[in-house]
Structure formats: C-alpha cells, structure tokens
Design a protein around this motif. Structure first.
Motif, short mmCIF file in Angstrom:
data_model
loop_
_atom_site.label_atom_id
_atom_site.label_comp_id
_atom_site.label_asym_id
_atom_site.label_seq_id
_atom_site.Cartn_x
_atom_site.Cartn_y
_atom_site.Cartn_z
N ASN A 144 0.82 -1.21 0.00
CA ASN A 144 0.00 0.00 0.00
C ASN A 144 0.85 1.27 0.00
OD1 ASN A 144 -1.96 1.85 0.19
ND2 ASN A 144 -2.83 1.13 2.11
N ILE A 145 1.45 1.55 -1.15
CA ILE A 145 2.20 2.80 -1.32
C ILE A 145 1.51 3.57 -2.44
CG2 ILE A 145 4.40 3.83 -1.97
CD1 ILE A 145 4.62 2.56 0.65
N THR A 146 0.93 4.71 -2.10
CA THR A 146 0.08 5.39 -3.08
C THR A 146 0.71 6.63 -3.68
OG1 THR A 146 -0.95 6.60 -1.27
CG2 THR A 146 -2.04 4.60 -1.98
N ASN A 147 1.98 6.88 -3.34
CA ASN A 147 2.53 8.20 -3.73
C ASN A 147 2.68 8.38 -5.23
OD1 ASN A 147 4.66 6.44 -3.85
ND2 ASN A 147 6.14 7.78 -2.85
N THR A 148 3.09 7.35 -5.95
CA THR A 148 3.22 7.52 -7.40
C THR A 148 1.85 7.48 -8.06
OG1 THR A 148 3.65 5.16 -7.53
CG2 THR A 148 5.56 6.62 -7.63
N ILE A 149 0.94 6.69 -7.48
CA ILE A 149 -0.38 6.53 -8.09
C ILE A 149 -1.15 7.85 -8.09
CG2 ILE A 149 -2.57 5.28 -7.86
CD1 ILE A 149 -0.83 3.00 -6.64
N ILE A 170 10.73 8.33 -12.84
CA ILE A 170 10.63 7.16 -11.97
C ILE A 170 11.75 6.17 -12.26
CG2 ILE A 170 9.23 5.08 -11.58
CD1 ILE A 170 6.79 6.95 -11.57
N MET A 171 12.07 6.02 -13.54
CA MET A 171 13.14 5.07 -13.88
C MET A 171 14.50 5.55 -13.39
SD MET A 171 12.15 3.22 -17.41
CE MET A 171 11.62 4.61 -18.35
N ARG A 172 14.66 6.87 -13.32
CA ARG A 172 15.93 7.39 -12.78
C ARG A 172 16.02 7.14 -11.27
NH1 ARG A 172 15.17 11.77 -16.34
NH2 ARG A 172 14.27 13.08 -14.72
N ARG A 173 14.88 7.12 -10.64
CA ARG A 173 14.87 7.11 -9.18
C ARG A 173 14.78 5.69 -8.59
NH1 ARG A 173 13.41 10.23 -4.50
NH2 ARG A 173 14.16 12.14 -5.42
N PHE A 174 13.97 4.85 -9.23
CA PHE A 174 13.77 3.51 -8.70
C PHE A 174 14.48 2.49 -9.57
CE2 PHE A 174 9.94 5.89 -7.45
CZ PHE A 174 10.00 5.73 -6.08
N GLU A 177 12.49 -3.35 -11.69
CA GLU A 177 11.15 -3.92 -11.59
C GLU A 177 10.22 -3.00 -10.82
OE1 GLU A 177 8.94 -7.97 -10.11
OE2 GLU A 177 10.98 -7.56 -9.45
N VAL A 178 10.76 -2.38 -9.77
CA VAL A 178 9.94 -1.46 -8.97
C VAL A 178 9.47 -0.31 -9.84
CG1 VAL A 178 9.93 0.05 -6.94
CG2 VAL A 178 11.26 -2.07 -6.90
N ALA A 179 10.38 0.20 -10.67
CA ALA A 179 10.03 1.31 -11.57
C ALA A 179 8.92 0.88 -12.53
CB ALA A 179 11.27 1.77 -12.33
N ALA A 180 9.07 -0.30 -13.12
CA ALA A 180 8.09 -0.78 -14.11
C ALA A 180 6.72 -0.91 -13.47
CB ALA A 180 8.56 -2.11 -14.68
N LYS A 181 6.67 -1.44 -12.26
CA LYS A 181 5.38 -1.62 -11.59
C LYS A 181 4.74 -0.27 -11.28
CE LYS A 181 5.81 -6.07 -9.22
NZ LYS A 181 6.05 -6.69 -7.92
N ASN A 182 5.57 0.68 -10.84
CA ASN A 182 5.03 2.00 -10.53
C ASN A 182 4.47 2.68 -11.78
OD1 ASN A 182 5.35 3.18 -7.64
ND2 ASN A 182 7.17 1.94 -7.94
N ILE A 183 5.16 2.49 -12.89
CA ILE A 183 4.69 3.11 -14.13
C ILE A 183 3.36 2.48 -14.56
CG2 ILE A 183 5.22 3.44 -16.58
CD1 ILE A 183 8.24 3.55 -15.59
#
Lengths: 333, 409
Positions: A144-149, A170-174, A177-183
């Motif tokens: 449950n992390i909603t900040n990017t959403i 996001i890709m620069r920061r994470f 796989e984490v970046a891809a999911k956030n995107i």
C-alpha cells in the motif's frame, strides 16, 4: 479542465503550486520530488520543514514554472492550485483545502464519491478528483504505497507533465522492476481517476496568499509570552503544544485494555513514552489503571510487550495509516 | 533506505548532468568530487544529511577517504584541524548549537593557515526556546574567528560552494566555511547541474603546502610570551589582505570550467528610480528577485563573501550606482541595542559614504520571509530621511494576539 497546451501557456508567466498531504513513511515527499523531476521547466519541492515521524501527518510543496525567476523564491507555498491527499484518514484531521485556489483541484485517495468529498472539506468552489489508490497499489505494487499513483490522478486532471516524462523520472529514481510496476500503476490510475469538474479553472494570475499568514496571528505576541519563554503546565498559552497533537492518529493499531485481567502492576505506565496510560487515585488511596488515552497512544506496543498478564491487546485500525513503510528520510532534524 | 540519494555520485561523472537534489546531498556530492582525504563530523543532531551522504559514498567505495565519527562538534573540529595540519584535505560540517560548541577550536585552523572546509546549515541557537529552524547563528558575535565565509542562495550555489571553498581554502591557506539556510535550502529539492569529475579535479589539484612533517620537527601552537604573540596576529592580518582577490580569481577560474558566474557581491537592478536597494545574503535573495519582477523600482545587493567582508567593493558599487538608501535584511539580532552582526558589517563599510540605511530583523527561527515583509520594508524606507533614532527593527513578529509589531495590518 485545461489541456496540456493551455497549461504550457499558463506556465510561461505563472507559477503552478501543488501540495501533498500524506503520513510519515507514505512517500509524500517522494511524490513531490517526482513532480519536479518530471516537469520540463523549473521547479522546487519543499517538505514541511521540521522533524517527521512515522505516521504523523506530513505536507510537501511544489512550485513549477517555465520562468526561472518566478520559482527562484524560497518562500513557502501558501496558495496551491492542486492538493493531493494520499491518505483518506487525513481528511478529518487536517484542513486539506486551506489556501486552495477557487477552481483548484483536490485529488484524494478515497472510495467516497466526489460530492461526499466536497461535503467533508466544506468547499463547493473546487474541482475534485478521486481515485481508489490503495486498491491499485495493492493490486499492482503488492503493497500500500500510493505516492506515485496519486501522480496519475494529477496528470489526468492537470497535465503539467506528460506520462512519459514521469515514467522517465521514476526510472531514474527507482530500480528496474519497482520502476516498471510504478509506471504500470500510474497508467492504471490515469484511467481510473473519477473526475468531478465544476467547470471552473483556477486563475493563476491571482496571488491568494493571505497577507501576513506566516506570522500566525492569534497566537500570543511577544508582549504576552511568559518570562524566559517557559510554557507553564497549568496554562493554555501554547495552543499548539505537543499535548494537543493527536499522535493517536499516527499508529497502526488501537490498543485495548482488559480491566478484568489487569493487576494494576503499573509496568505499562512506566514504559509508555507518551503518558497514554490513564491512572486515577481510588478511594483506597492507591493508583488504579483506568484505560488508554487513544488521542495520544501511537501504538508503539511497549505496554503490550511488558504486560505480565496479557491484559493489553491490539486491533488493526480501519484505514490506511497502517501502510506506512520506511523510505528516504524526509524532514529530518 | 529504499532510495539511494547519492547514487549519481557512485560513478565517475563524465559530462554535466542536470538533476534534482536537496541542498545537503548536493553538498555531499560536491565534497565527494573534491576528493577529501578525511571527513570528520559529529553524526547526530544538529548534523545534516551532508555527512550521511558522504558516509554513503565512502561506504560504497567511490570515495577513498577516512570517515571518522567523533563524540562532539568540538572533537570534530579538533580532529579535522589536526588532520588538515598533517596534510590531509579535510571536510567537516555542522549547524546551530554544534557550531557554538566548535567555537573554542575554530581559531586554530586560521592560525595554522590550514585549508580546511566546513559546511554550515544555518540554524537558530537555543535561546530562550529550542529551535531547529533557520537563523544566522554563524554571524553572531563575529564568531567566524577569521575563517573565510561564503553564503549561498540555492541548491546549485551551495553545491558549487562545496567546490569553490576547497579552491579558496587552498589558494588562500585559510579555512573556509560555506553556508546555506537550514531547511530552506538544506531540505529543498531544486534542479542543479553537476560538474564533471575531471573538471573538478582540474580545479582542485592537491598542491604541496606546509604540513606537520616528522623529517622537519617543530612545535605547532606552542606557548609564546607577550614578546611574540602580537607579531603572530599581525602576520595573519597581512596574510588575509589578498584573500578577497584570491576569491575573485577562484570565481573566474570556476567560470571558465562551468560557465557559472559568481562574485564577492552580486547586484540586481541597481539603476532603479528610487535609488534604493535591499542588501542581504542567502536564500532570501531568491525571494526578493521573484518579488522584484513586480517591483522594478528597487534593487538588490547580494553579499556572497561574508568573510572577509568586501568593504571596498560594496562602497564602489554604492557610489557607482548612486544608491541613496539601503534596506538591510538579516536573520539574527543583537539584543544589546546595537546593530545585528550582518548590518554592523554593512554599516562599517557605509560609514565614509553616509548612505542612509535601516536594518530589519526577519525570519528568525524559520519564520518565512515573504512579499509582505519586502512591501513593508520598502514603504518604511521611503519615509527615512536621516540616520537619527533606532536603526533596526524586528519585522514579521506578533506584538499581541491580534497585532503585528510596527505593521499596520
């Protein structure tokens, strides 16, 4: 609602301000950082200056413009055009629409509908976007992390930066796989944001800061503070003293006390860091435990650990305060 | 930590990169690029993330430096001074009360002519209440003790200052502190352009200098009788004279490598109709520059080199532009009826010119300084016609619950 092209025109000679409300650990500051990184022009992000604790309400601010000199100021943001609320439990605790410009956008992670939200915040002159970010986060990110959403919600109602630019940031920061999911989560969020447009856009040329609001009129003046700056316990001079902070809202659990099992050994009273164990002197002249002060208890669970007779138990709170996870240090001291 | 804020510095930076960062990590990055041998600081409050960032880079292996945690700021400055005397390029950092705790050992790096550098995140000291927010504790009581001191407005400047300080220190052989406003810059995320590592290496070569040397034994800091002490001080005074020029040379060398232009004093819109200018330093300059977009009848004098104080340069600027009135803004006070420290420096410089000025004490303990303060200061200054009476006032402070001190609200 303004299109990306119209916003580009606005940003040439104006500033767009954003404010994020979250709880410590939910990544509100990271969300505002990403705005600055994704934006093509100049931007500044400031956390609410001070110490941040896990679960405590946090604010962070973003100022964006294509004109360097306009964002050069290091003033705080007083009049946001967009407010994003990452945690619905904040709605009852914080005045999230404070300073929000007429025709501005309030974006909330909630399952309530837009009219209900307008009622909760008591404003009819703002546009509302809602998004069930918690569900998307659990579905796509697995936690449950909603900040990017919530940024997806912003792109939907006010496309100040593009989805691609945000994905790059996001890709620069994470990492991978984490970046891809956030995107993926952001793309879903853009689709699923419910928009309640009252047909009014904010006037970006108007400065809606209340004059001298940074001086906090209403609190004691220099003629009224006590000698040596002491806050006397029996007076109510310091209206923002720590005793009045609802630290109870920071925690994940409600702590429950079982009167039947309790032996009044007072070990919990000694160990509680917040004086949240209530005791009263009985007719027998001895002190007896009377309960737990839920307004101040932030469920550190020390009492539960120390209780020798299991008279204290815990129950997960309804609501998303439980989602806090450690991340990049914010605020700091 | 789920995010590694210093990741960008783990690898060689080959070309200018534009990125976003908070002031503290930007400084840590700048310091990393100057390749210090020793980093020594007190790791707990009131310390900043700059040291945390440096520990990250050292731990990761990118920076081959001795990272030394010590038990107090007094120990940190003592250790750093000694390391610097032994020949190491040394960096330390502090803020607020930590700076005051260092005070005892600050003069030695000056006396020994050591090119030590220190970052200060300017914050209030505790009196009467504790505050972790921004004030200018570093200006109080002239407590810089002979150090060089440069002040930055934003994240880009404070990153650059980390590199400039090393250049200034090593050219002048005096320790240099570089200051940014606590929280306002230390914790704000702003865009900045990083300098390639190779350029930093060229700007900050490690040059031979006097060091503690076993092959040439001597006593450092030994006791002297009254027959000798004063000559030591006068020797330092002479050595300080060329420092402002050396700073200028450093700024122009820096410009050749980066294109970014700095000066001891920077000016904005001084040929204005009211012949009035604000004079201040640090993050407030940014606030004023934004405010000036709609207030074109006023100028700004931004002091970057706070120590040594560029008296002559300031005088020259005021004479050249016929400035008649100065509005001095500063984030410290004196309590003893005198001008606060920054204003006192300005007043000393202005003395031969007789320029009218008033000093406004603003933004103590993190109170925001906004267009409201600038508007009122400008209006008040328009009414000033002599140098009689009190020369300073607090601005933006509550007198009573419903009243702001000396402001019609």
């Amino acid at each position: 609602m303004l299109t990306a092209e119209q916003l580009k025109e606005v940003l040439k000679e104006n500033v767009i301000n954003l404010r994020f409300h979250a709880r410590g650990g939910q990544g509100g500051v990271t969300a505002s950082n990403l705005c600055v990184e994704a934006f093509y022009g100049y931007g500044v992000c400031q956390p609410m200056f001070g110490a941040e604790r896990m679960g405590s309400p946090t604010e962070s601010y973003v100022r964006l413009s294509a004109n360097d000199d306009l964002v050069r100021t290091n003033e705080q943001v007083y009049a946001p055009h967009v407010v994003a609320v990452l945690d619905p439990s904040l709605l009852g605790e914080i005045d999230v629409t404070a300073g929000l410009a007429k025709g501005g956008w309030l974006i909330v992670n909630t399952v309530l509908n837009q009219e209900e939200i307008q009622g909760v915040v008591g404003r009819k002159d703002i546009n509302v976007g809602t998004i069930d970010a918690t569900r998307i986060a659990l579905d796509v990110l697995g936690r449950n992390i909603t900040n990017t959403i919530i940024l997806g919600g912003i792109i939907r109602v006010m496309p100040i930066f593009s989805t691609d630019a945000l994905a790059d940031a996001i890709m620069r920061r994470f990492k991978g796989e984490v970046a891809a999911k956030n995107i993926a989560a952001i793309k879903q969020a853009i689709e699923e944001t419910c928009v309640y447009d009252i047909g009014l856009d904010p006037d970006f040329t108007i400065d809606t800061k209340v004059p001298w609001q940074q001086v906090f009129l209403g609190l004691p003046g220099y003629k009224e503070v006590d000698k040596a700056g002491v806050w006397y316990c029996d007076e109510d001079v310091i209206e923002i003293g720590s005793g009045q902070v609802n630290t109870g809202s920071w925690g994940e659990y409600d702590m429950i006390w079982d009167e039947e099992k309790c032996t009044d050994c007072a070990q919990c009273w000694f160990i509680c860091p917040d004086f949240a164990i209530i005791r009263e002197k009985g007719e027998d002249g001895l002190w007896h435990m009377k309960g737990i002060d839920q307004f101040h208890c932030k469920s550190c669970q020390n009492c539960l650990e120390v209780c020798p007779v299991d008279a204290i138990s815990k129950k997960l709170k309804q609501g998303p305060a439980s989602c806090a996870v450690p991340e990049d240090q914010e605020g700091g001291s | 930590m789920s995010i590694e804020p210093m990741r960008i510095f783990f690898k060689e930076i080959k070309e200018p990169i534009t990125t976003t960062m908070i002031g503290n990590y930007a400084v840590a990055g700048g310091v990393t690029q100057t390749d210090p041998d020793v980093i020594c600081a007190f790791p707990i409050t009131p310390q900043t993330q700059s040291v945390e960032g440096l520990s990250d880079v050292v731990h990761q292996g990118r920076l081959k430096a001795a990272f030394v945690n010590v038990e107090s700021e007094l120990a940190a400055i003592s250790f750093s001074t000694a390391a610097c005397a032994a020949g190491a390029r040394s960096f330390t950092a502090t803020a607020s009360q930590g700076y005051l705790l260092m005070t005892e050992a600050l003069p030695m790096a000056v006396g020994w002519r050591l090119p030590l550098t220190m970052m200060i995140s300017a914050r209030a000291f505790n009196s009467p209440n504790l505050s972790i927010w921004n004030s200018w504790e570093f200006t109080e009581t002239n407590s810089e003790m002979g150090w060089n001191c440069i002040v930055s407005e934003n994240v880009q400047e404070t990153y650059d200052a980390a590199i400039l300080s090393v250049m200034i220190s090593e050219d002048s052989l005096f320790p240099t502190m570089f200051v940014h406003d606590g929280f306002i810059i230390s914790h704000s995320v702003q865009k900045l352009t990083l300098i390639p590592d190779e350029a930093v290496r060229q700007m900050t070569p490690k040059k031979p200098r006097h060091t503690i040397d076993p092959s040439k034994p001597g006593t450092w800091g030994g006791i002297v009788t009254p027959s000798y002490f004063m000559e030591g001080r006068k020797n330092l005074d002479e050595a300080k004279k060329p420092v402002l020029n050396q700073m200028r040379e450093v700024f122009s060398r820096f410009k050749k490598f980066t294109g970014r232009e700095y000066d001891l004093i920077e000016t904005y819109n001084l040929d204005n109709s009211s012949k009035t200018a604000f004079c201040t330093m640090g993050s407030m300059c940014g606030n004023i520059i934004s405010w000036m977009l709609k207030n074109k009848d006023i100028g700004l004098i931004k002091i970057r080199a706070f120590r040594p104080f560029p008296h002559e340069e300031l005088r020259k600027i005021i004479e050249e532009h016929n400035i008649e009135k100065l509005i001095i803004l500063e984030k410290s006070d004196s309590l003893n009826g005198m001008l606060p420290p920054f204003s006192m420096s300005i007043a000393t410089a202005l003395y031969p010119l007789g320029t009218l000025f008033r000093s406004f004490i603003v933004g103590l303990g993190g109170r925001d300084v906004t267009r409201d303060e600038f508007d009122v200061a400008k209006k008040k200054m328009a009414l000033v016609s002599d140098m009689n009476g009190r020369l300073y006032q607090y601005l933006g402070v509550r007198e009573t619950k419903g009243n702001i001190y000396e402001v019609d609200y």
